[in-house]
Scaffold this motif. Structure first.
Motif, PDB file in Angstrom:
ATOM      1  N   VAL A 259     119.534  69.703   3.274  1.00  0.00           N
ATOM      2  CA  VAL A 259     120.049  70.556   4.346  1.00  0.00           C
ATOM      3  C   VAL A 259     120.514  69.762   5.563  1.00  0.00           C
ATOM      4  N   THR A 260     120.148  68.475   5.633  1.00  0.00           N
ATOM      5  CA  THR A 260     120.638  67.648   6.743  1.00  0.00           C
ATOM      6  C   THR A 260     122.028  67.106   6.397  1.00  0.00           C
ATOM      7  N   GLN A 261     122.502  66.154   7.162  1.00  0.00           N
ATOM      8  CA  GLN A 261     123.805  65.536   6.881  1.00  0.00           C
ATOM      9  C   GLN A 261     123.793  64.962   5.477  1.00  0.00           C
ATOM     10  N   GLY A 262     124.746  65.415   4.645  1.00  0.00           N
ATOM     11  CA  GLY A 262     124.736  64.978   3.257  1.00  0.00           C
ATOM     12  C   GLY A 262     126.052  65.235   2.555  1.00  0.00           C
TER      13      GLY A 262
ATOM     14  N   TYR B 291     122.891  58.153  18.818  1.00  0.00           N
ATOM     15  CA  TYR B 291     122.489  59.508  19.216  1.00  0.00           C
ATOM     16  C   TYR B 291     122.212  60.332  17.967  1.00  0.00           C
ATOM     17  N   ASN B 292     121.573  61.459  18.152  1.00  0.00           N
ATOM     18  CA  ASN B 292     121.391  62.402  17.051  1.00  0.00           C
ATOM     19  C   ASN B 292     122.484  63.465  17.170  1.00  0.00           C
ATOM     20  N   TYR B 293     123.662  63.153  16.682  1.00  0.00           N
ATOM     21  CA  TYR B 293     124.835  64.014  16.824  1.00  0.00           C
ATOM     22  C   TYR B 293     125.318  64.512  15.457  1.00  0.00           C
ATOM     23  N   ARG B 294     124.421  64.626  14.497  1.00  0.00           N
ATOM     24  CA  ARG B 294     124.824  64.945  13.137  1.00  0.00           C
ATOM     25  C   ARG B 294     125.070  66.437  12.924  1.00  0.00           C
ATOM     26  N   MET B 295     125.952  66.734  11.971  1.00  0.00           N
ATOM     27  CA  MET B 295     126.130  68.090  11.455  1.00  0.00           C
ATOM     28  C   MET B 295     125.245  68.257  10.222  1.00  0.00           C
ATOM     29  N   THR B 296     124.727  69.469  10.008  1.00  0.00           N
ATOM     30  CA  THR B 296     123.909  69.724   8.828  1.00  0.00           C
ATOM     31  C   THR B 296     124.783  70.125   7.641  1.00  0.00           C
ATOM     32  N   ASP B 297     124.231  69.981   6.441  1.00  0.00           N
ATOM     33  CA  ASP B 297     124.946  70.408   5.248  1.00  0.00           C
ATOM     34  C   ASP B 297     125.109  71.929   5.192  1.00  0.00           C
ATOM     35  N   ILE B 298     124.203  72.655   5.825  1.00  0.00           N
ATOM     36  CA  ILE B 298     124.347  74.120   5.873  1.00  0.00           C
ATOM     37  C   ILE B 298     125.598  74.483   6.655  1.00  0.00           C
ATOM     38  N   GLN B 299     125.785  73.873   7.807  1.00  0.00           N
ATOM     39  CA  GLN B 299     126.976  74.121   8.612  1.00  0.00           C
ATOM     40  C   GLN B 299     128.239  73.695   7.864  1.00  0.00           C
ATOM     41  N   ALA B 300     128.192  72.524   7.256  1.00  0.00           N
ATOM     42  CA  ALA B 300     129.371  72.011   6.567  1.00  0.00           C
ATOM     43  C   ALA B 300     129.756  72.897   5.393  1.00  0.00           C
ATOM     44  N   ALA B 301     128.783  73.456   4.693  1.00  0.00           N
ATOM     45  CA  ALA B 301     129.087  74.355   3.578  1.00  0.00           C
ATOM     46  C   ALA B 301     129.874  75.560   4.068  1.00  0.00           C
ATOM     47  N   VAL B 302     129.472  76.101   5.211  1.00  0.00           N
ATOM     48  CA  VAL B 302     130.217  77.209   5.815  1.00  0.00           C
ATOM     49  C   VAL B 302     131.609  76.744   6.240  1.00  0.00           C
ATOM     50  N   GLY B 303     131.689  75.531   6.774  1.00  0.00           N
ATOM     51  CA  GLY B 303     132.959  75.001   7.237  1.00  0.00           C
ATOM     52  C   GLY B 303     133.983  74.848   6.127  1.00  0.00           C
ATOM     53  N   VAL B 304     133.550  74.424   4.955  1.00  0.00           N
ATOM     54  CA  VAL B 304     134.469  74.273   3.829  1.00  0.00           C
ATOM     55  C   VAL B 304     135.097  75.618   3.477  1.00  0.00           C
ATOM     56  N   VAL B 305     134.288  76.667   3.465  1.00  0.00           N
ATOM     57  CA  VAL B 305     134.806  78.008   3.168  1.00  0.00           C
ATOM     58  C   VAL B 305     135.763  78.453   4.268  1.00  0.00           C
TER      59      VAL B 305
ATOM     60  N   ALA C  60     132.285  64.470  11.019  1.00  0.00           N
ATOM     61  CA  ALA C  60     131.653  65.716  11.453  1.00  0.00           C
ATOM     62  C   ALA C  60     130.447  65.425  12.339  1.00  0.00           C
ATOM     63  N   VAL C  61     130.310  66.237  13.398  1.00  0.00           N
ATOM     64  CA  VAL C  61     129.230  66.051  14.366  1.00  0.00           C
ATOM     65  C   VAL C  61     128.673  67.403  14.798  1.00  0.00           C
ATOM     66  N   SER C  62     127.739  67.377  15.723  1.00  0.00           N
ATOM     67  CA  SER C  62     126.995  68.579  16.086  1.00  0.00           C
ATOM     68  C   SER C  62     127.740  69.509  17.031  1.00  0.00           C
ATOM     69  N   SER C  63     128.737  69.022  17.756  1.00  0.00           N
ATOM     70  CA  SER C  63     129.495  69.868  18.681  1.00  0.00           C
ATOM     71  C   SER C  63     130.738  69.110  19.133  1.00  0.00           C
ATOM     72  N   CYS C  64     131.655  69.819  19.765  1.00  0.00           N
ATOM     73  CA  CYS C  64     132.813  69.131  20.337  1.00  0.00           C
ATOM     74  C   CYS C  64     132.402  68.284  21.540  1.00  0.00           C
TER      75      CYS C  64
END
Length: 412
Positions: A26-29, A273-287, A50-54
């Motif tokens: 579920v983390t960056q992957g 920094y801890n600026y990562r995007m999670t795999d949960i977010q990225a899965a939504v992003g692909v759709v 990909a990161v946690s925010s703009c």
């Protein structure tokens, strides 16, 4: 109540998030990698990170192009405060220039005038002294950098405001004359396109045209992952820097370490920094990315309906699309003219009383306490006082547009 905005999320996004959750990663992957690849392809970019925010994207981009404590970044006040804050996160100070009244984007003339008239070469370094333009805010990090009220001009940070592309042809030419890197704040511009050849051809925002472009996936944006951001660049060295910064300066990513056949011990090669995007977010992003063209087409259709319904309201100026831009219609800003029957706040209240939500136009950072001085930016200030965002979201019906237009007309 017709809301001013609403994310367009459905069962497909929910299923993608569920699949990511149940995968155990579920983390960056791997889904972050997939989203980065799809986003880069969509923009025509060489690299996407990909990161946690703009906001974190802007911070990393500015660091990567060389912004350091005591520096100055030329940008606009007329933007969400994150633009200015990202400069401060670098220990630098934003120097604000005015916007174009039609597009709300950085005025190339104002940029050129600032660099030519308000900056000076000292020992081969272009510097700006804030004493010439209203002074330096009390919270500015420059006070602690030993340089007094002056700093090295290190970068230009234009904003594609409300998704409307800036005039990058002129901005890049002006910045290039002074040897300044350009970082694009493209927070709301996913799916927009711009021309750098006078309208003969167009390329997606995010190719990018400057050193890097930074996007937001906040729910107010067209493409959302709940929150999150993306950087695109054509520079492999910048992309490598982004990937170090976003994960604590770690030399080896989690994915590489966990898939290694031999014991792999990471090192930490820079302050990160801890600026990562999670795999949960990225899965939504692909759709969401797969639906982007349909979402933009729907918004352009809504814009056409608004123009038809509001074209006769003489005291209201509707948004325009300059020749160099192909707009994604992230929001729908209208300007109350001087002969409007009521002011901005009363206009918004009357709409709200009739079941229509709205929002004030874009804020001005130089009017907020952390950045407040005696600086005057007439076009930015006029836009803040007169612009209102009307409802604009995918799933909005033709009947909704007519309701909004009827209530707007009724104010007069």
């Amino acid at each position: 109540m017709i809301p001013v905005a609403r994310p367009w999320l459905g069962e497909e996004e929910a299923a993608a998030a569920r699949e990511a959750i149940l995968s155990g990663w579920v983390t960056q992957g791997p889904r972050v990698v997939a989203f980065e690849g799809a986003f880069a392809e969509r923009c025509g970019a060489t690299h996407a990170c990909a990161v946690s925010s703009c906001t974190t994207a802007l911070h990393m981009a500015l660091l990567a192009v060389g912004v350091r404590p005591g520096d100055v970044v030329v940008t606009v006040s007329h933007s969400f405060i994150a633009t200015a804050n990202a400069v401060r996160h670098c220990g630098a100070e934003p120097a604000f220039v005015d916007v174009e009244p039609e597009t709300f984007n950085m005025s190339p003339e104002a940029l050129e005038r600032f660099l030519e008239e308000d900056c000076a070469l000292r020992d081969g370094v272009l510097r700006h002294d804030f004493a010439t333009r209203g002074g330096l805010p009390s919270e500015s990090p420059l006070w602690a950098c030993g340089g007094g009220r002056a700093g090295r001009v290190a970068a230009v940070l234009p904003v594609h405001q409300l998704g409307m592309p800036c005039d990058m042809t002129r901005i890049l030419a002006i910045a290039g004359r002074f040897g300044l890197p350009v970082v694009e704040d493209a927070a709301g511009a996913a799916g927009s396109a711009l021309s750098v050849d006078g309208g003969a051809s167009f390329a997606p925002v995010g190719r990018p045209h400057g050193a890097a472009a930074c996007f937001s996936f906040h729910p107010r944006k067209i493409l959302t992952t709940g929150d999150g951001g993306m950087l695109t660049t054509a520079d492999a060295a910048l992309d490598a820097a982004f990937r170090l910064y976003r994960q604590h300066g770690m030399s080896v990513s989690d994915a590489v370490r966990h898939s290694a056949r031999r014991v792999t011990i990471e090192s930490y090669v820079t302050t990160g920094y801890n600026y990562r995007m999670t795999d949960i977010q990225a899965a939504v992003g692909v759709v969401q990315l797969g639906r982007l063209d349909d979402m933009i087409e729907g918004r352009r259709r809504l814009r056409a309906l608004y123009e038809q319904a509001l074209s006769g309201v003489g005291w209201l100026r509707l948004p325009c699309e300059p020749r160099h831009a192909r707009w994604n219609v992230m929001s729908y800003p209208v300007r109350l003219m001087p002969d409007a029957p009521v002011g901005r706040d009363e206009f918004m209240q009357r709409l709200l009383d009739r079941g229509v939500a709205s929002r004030p136009g874009v804020m001005n950072a130089h009017a907020e306490p952390p950045y407040r001085t005696g600086l005057r930016l007439p076009h930015s200030e006029d836009a803040r006082e007169r612009v209102v965002l009307l409802p604009m979201f995918n799933g909005m019906s033709e009947a909704d547009v007519e309701t909004v237009a009827r209530e707007v007309r009724g104010v007069g």
